[in-house]
Design a protein around this motif. Structure first.
Motif, PDB file in Angstrom:
ATOM      1  N   HIS A  50       0.837  -1.205   0.000  1.00 40.09           N
ATOM      2  CA  HIS A  50       0.000   0.000   0.000  1.00 40.09           C
ATOM      3  C   HIS A  50       0.874   1.258   0.000  1.00 40.09           C
ATOM      4  CE1 HIS A  50      -3.283   2.725   0.805  1.00 40.09           C
ATOM      5  NE2 HIS A  50      -2.626   3.191   1.855  1.00 40.09           N
ATOM      6  N   GLN A  51       1.901   1.254   0.852  1.00 38.06           N
ATOM      7  CA  GLN A  51       2.807   2.409   0.916  1.00 38.06           C
ATOM      8  C   GLN A  51       3.513   2.613  -0.420  1.00 38.06           C
ATOM      9  OE1 GLN A  51       2.961   4.613   3.202  1.00 38.06           O
ATOM     10  NE2 GLN A  51       4.736   5.767   2.546  1.00 38.06           N
ATOM     11  N   GLU A  52       3.913   1.514  -1.046  1.00 32.73           N
ATOM     12  CA  GLU A  52       4.565   1.610  -2.358  1.00 32.73           C
ATOM     13  C   GLU A  52       3.608   2.205  -3.387  1.00 32.73           C
ATOM     14  OE1 GLU A  52       6.871  -1.187  -5.625  1.00 32.73           O
ATOM     15  OE2 GLU A  52       5.577  -2.121  -4.137  1.00 32.73           O
ATOM     16  N   GLN A  53       2.352   1.798  -3.346  1.00 33.28           N
ATOM     17  CA  GLN A  53       1.367   2.349  -4.276  1.00 33.28           C
ATOM     18  C   GLN A  53       1.175   3.841  -4.042  1.00 33.28           C
ATOM     19  OE1 GLN A  53      -2.017  -0.141  -3.459  1.00 33.28           O
ATOM     20  NE2 GLN A  53      -1.485  -1.638  -5.027  1.00 33.28           N
ATOM     21  N   VAL A  54       1.091   4.235  -2.770  1.00 37.12           N
ATOM     22  CA  VAL A  54       0.924   5.652  -2.433  1.00 37.12           C
ATOM     23  C   VAL A  54       2.125   6.450  -2.935  1.00 37.12           C
ATOM     24  CG1 VAL A  54       0.860   7.278  -0.491  1.00 37.12           C
ATOM     25  CG2 VAL A  54      -0.611   5.263  -0.467  1.00 37.12           C
ATOM     26  N   LEU A  55       3.327   5.922  -2.681  1.00 35.87           N
ATOM     27  CA  LEU A  55       4.540   6.627  -3.110  1.00 35.87           C
ATOM     28  C   LEU A  55       4.647   6.678  -4.633  1.00 35.87           C
ATOM     29  CD1 LEU A  55       7.137   5.297  -0.504  1.00 35.87           C
ATOM     30  CD2 LEU A  55       6.047   7.551  -0.576  1.00 35.87           C
ATOM     31  N   THR A  56       4.251   5.616  -5.296  1.00 40.23           N
ATOM     32  CA  THR A  56       4.292   5.597  -6.763  1.00 40.23           C
ATOM     33  C   THR A  56       3.329   6.626  -7.337  1.00 40.23           C
ATOM     34  OG1 THR A  56       4.925   3.270  -6.783  1.00 40.23           O
ATOM     35  CG2 THR A  56       3.950   4.147  -8.802  1.00 40.23           C
ATOM     36  N   ILE A  57       2.144   6.695  -6.765  1.00 45.19           N
ATOM     37  CA  ILE A  57       1.162   7.691  -7.224  1.00 45.19           C
ATOM     38  C   ILE A  57       1.718   9.095  -7.018  1.00 45.19           C
ATOM     39  CG2 ILE A  57      -1.097   8.707  -6.691  1.00 45.19           C
ATOM     40  CD1 ILE A  57      -2.059   5.790  -6.142  1.00 45.19           C
ATOM     41  N   ARG A  58       2.308   9.334  -5.843  1.00 42.88           N
ATOM     42  CA  ARG A  58       2.849  10.671  -5.561  1.00 42.88           C
ATOM     43  C   ARG A  58       4.035  10.987  -6.476  1.00 42.88           C
ATOM     44  NH1 ARG A  58       2.108  15.614  -5.274  1.00 42.88           N
ATOM     45  NH2 ARG A  58       3.422  16.768  -3.850  1.00 42.88           N
TER      46      ARG A  58
ATOM     47  N   ASN B  63       4.524   9.860  -9.448  1.00 40.33           N
ATOM     48  CA  ASN B  63       3.970  10.144 -10.778  1.00 40.33           C
ATOM     49  C   ASN B  63       3.360  11.542 -10.831  1.00 40.33           C
ATOM     50  OD1 ASN B  63       4.762   7.668 -11.800  1.00 40.33           O
ATOM     51  ND2 ASN B  63       2.818   6.683 -11.335  1.00 40.33           N
ATOM     52  N   GLN B  64       2.710  11.954  -9.741  1.00 41.62           N
ATOM     53  CA  GLN B  64       2.155  13.308  -9.693  1.00 41.62           C
ATOM     54  C   GLN B  64       3.268  14.349  -9.778  1.00 41.62           C
ATOM     55  OE1 GLN B  64       0.068  13.135  -5.960  1.00 41.62           O
ATOM     56  NE2 GLN B  64      -1.865  12.497  -6.886  1.00 41.62           N
ATOM     57  N   LEU B  65       4.343  14.121  -9.028  1.00 38.95           N
ATOM     58  CA  LEU B  65       5.461  15.067  -9.047  1.00 38.95           C
ATOM     59  C   LEU B  65       6.123  15.099 -10.425  1.00 38.95           C
ATOM     60  CD1 LEU B  65       7.030  14.346  -5.536  1.00 38.95           C
ATOM     61  CD2 LEU B  65       5.705  16.353  -6.219  1.00 38.95           C
ATOM     62  N   ALA B  66       6.273  13.932 -11.039  1.00 31.24           N
ATOM     63  CA  ALA B  66       6.864  13.878 -12.382  1.00 31.24           C
ATOM     64  C   ALA B  66       5.977  14.618 -13.386  1.00 31.24           C
ATOM     65  CB  ALA B  66       7.059  12.428 -12.814  1.00 31.24           C
ATOM     66  N   LYS B  67       4.674  14.469 -13.232  1.00 30.91           N
ATOM     67  CA  LYS B  67       3.747  15.170 -14.120  1.00 30.91           C
ATOM     68  C   LYS B  67       3.857  16.682 -13.917  1.00 30.91           C
ATOM     69  CE  LYS B  67      -1.088  15.321 -15.520  1.00 30.91           C
ATOM     70  NZ  LYS B  67      -2.436  14.794 -15.296  1.00 30.91           N
ATOM     71  N   GLN B  68       3.993  17.102 -12.647  1.00 33.15           N
ATOM     72  CA  GLN B  68       4.164  18.532 -12.378  1.00 33.15           C
ATOM     73  C   GLN B  68       5.433  19.061 -13.033  1.00 33.15           C
ATOM     74  OE1 GLN B  68       4.164  19.053  -8.133  1.00 33.15           O
ATOM     75  NE2 GLN B  68       1.943  18.884  -7.960  1.00 33.15           N
ATOM     76  N   VAL B  69       6.523  18.302 -12.913  1.00 31.54           N
ATOM     77  CA  VAL B  69       7.784  18.725 -13.533  1.00 31.54           C
ATOM     78  C   VAL B  69       7.604  18.847 -15.041  1.00 31.54           C
ATOM     79  CG1 VAL B  69      10.149  17.991 -14.059  1.00 31.54           C
ATOM     80  CG2 VAL B  69       9.307  17.854 -11.722  1.00 31.54           C
ATOM     81  N   GLN B  70       6.952  17.866 -15.652  1.00 30.35           N
ATOM     82  CA  GLN B  70       6.749  17.908 -17.103  1.00 30.35           C
ATOM     83  C   GLN B  70       5.877  19.093 -17.503  1.00 30.35           C
ATOM     84  OE1 GLN B  70       8.436  16.069 -19.302  1.00 30.35           O
ATOM     85  NE2 GLN B  70       7.531  17.471 -20.766  1.00 30.35           N
ATOM     86  N   GLN B  71       4.833  19.368 -16.724  1.00 26.19           N
ATOM     87  CA  GLN B  71       3.975  20.514 -17.019  1.00 26.19           C
ATOM     88  C   GLN B  71       4.755  21.826 -16.897  1.00 26.19           C
ATOM     89  OE1 GLN B  71       0.890  19.784 -14.129  1.00 26.19           O
ATOM     90  NE2 GLN B  71      -0.414  18.690 -15.589  1.00 26.19           N
ATOM     91  N   GLU B  72       5.597  21.913 -15.866  1.00 27.10           N
ATOM     92  CA  GLU B  72       6.395  23.124 -15.686  1.00 27.10           C
ATOM     93  C   GLU B  72       7.405  23.280 -16.816  1.00 27.10           C
ATOM     94  OE1 GLU B  72       7.881  22.581 -11.725  1.00 27.10           O
ATOM     95  OE2 GLU B  72       5.973  23.132 -10.815  1.00 27.10           O
ATOM     96  N   ARG B  73       8.008  22.172 -17.245  1.00 25.32           N
ATOM     97  CA  ARG B  73       8.952  22.240 -18.369  1.00 25.32           C
ATOM     98  C   ARG B  73       8.241  22.697 -19.640  1.00 25.32           C
ATOM     99  NH1 ARG B  73      13.053  17.065 -18.132  1.00 25.32           N
ATOM    100  NH2 ARG B  73      14.343  17.916 -16.471  1.00 25.32           N
ATOM    101  N   THR B  74       7.057  22.182 -19.856  1.00 23.32           N
ATOM    102  CA  THR B  74       6.280  22.589 -21.034  1.00 23.32           C
ATOM    103  C   THR B  74       5.966  24.079 -20.964  1.00 23.32           C
ATOM    104  OG1 THR B  74       5.337  20.373 -21.231  1.00 23.32           O
ATOM    105  CG2 THR B  74       4.139  22.157 -22.314  1.00 23.32           C
TER     106      THR B  74
END
Length: 200
Positions: free
Chosen positions: A68-76, A78-89
């Protein structure tokens, strides 16, 4: 007087009784030992089975919590990676908007608000200027002569030559370099967010 056969017989009877008591005690003790051993072994086996079950349940729960913790961390993550990609764009889009303005802001100017547009006078950037610029941003190393004697003392005749770099070149470079710096800052901020969120 004393009747010896009677004493002997009584003694034999007493010894026989004591022997029987000892034999009975020995048999009872052995039986009790065997029965106690079986009972203790059964109790021990049951306790061991119960302990194994407890450990298995604890391990299963810990494994489920870790998943469960791994799933939570993976989701987070991915959210952070998406934020970085959005900021780069966003940074790339802003850099492109700025680049579209470069020709306009480096080719014509007005000496005053009511003056007509005029061509921007030629601006000269020397090789020395470009060397300092590149050294400041880490694009080239600072020469050992500059480090040893200080920038004012290290005079090179080639430094005074026109580099051919124009203001538009500088604006293009700083626009791209600024976007790169902002990308790195965004990525670093997301890493800091990650570390702060995952620390106990």
């Amino acid at each position: 007087m004393l009747d010896l056969p009677l004493i002997t017989t009584r003694m034999k009877a007493l010894l026989a009784s004591l022997g029987m008591v000892a034999l009975t005690a020995l048999i009872a003790g052995a039986g009790g030992y065997a029965m106690g051993h079986r009972t203790a072994k059964a109790d021990g086996t049951a306790a061991l089975a119960m302990l194994k079950a407890q450990y298995a349940n604890a391990l299963a729960m810990a494994s489920e919590q870790a998943r469960h913790q791994e799933q939570v961390l993976t989701i987070r993550a991915n959210q952070l990676a998406k934020q970085v990609q959005q900021e780069r764009t966003r940074h790339a889009e802003e850099a492109n908007q700025l680049k579209r303005r470069i020709n306009r802001v480096t080719s014509m100017y007005r000496p005053s608000l009511d003056s007509p547009l005029q061509p921007v006078p030629r601006c000269v950037f020397t090789h020395g200027f470009v060397g300092v610029w590149n050294g400041a941003i880490g694009a080239s190393s600072v020469s050992s002569a500059d480090r040893a004697t200080g920038a004012a003392d290290a005079a090179d005749t080639a430094e005074a030559l026109d580099s051919g770099v124009q203001p538009a070149d500088l604006l293009t470079h700083i626009t791209e370099y600024g976007a790169r710096c902002r990308d790195i800052e965004s990525q670093l901020n997301r890493v800091i967010d990650w570390v702060q969120e995952t620390q106990p």
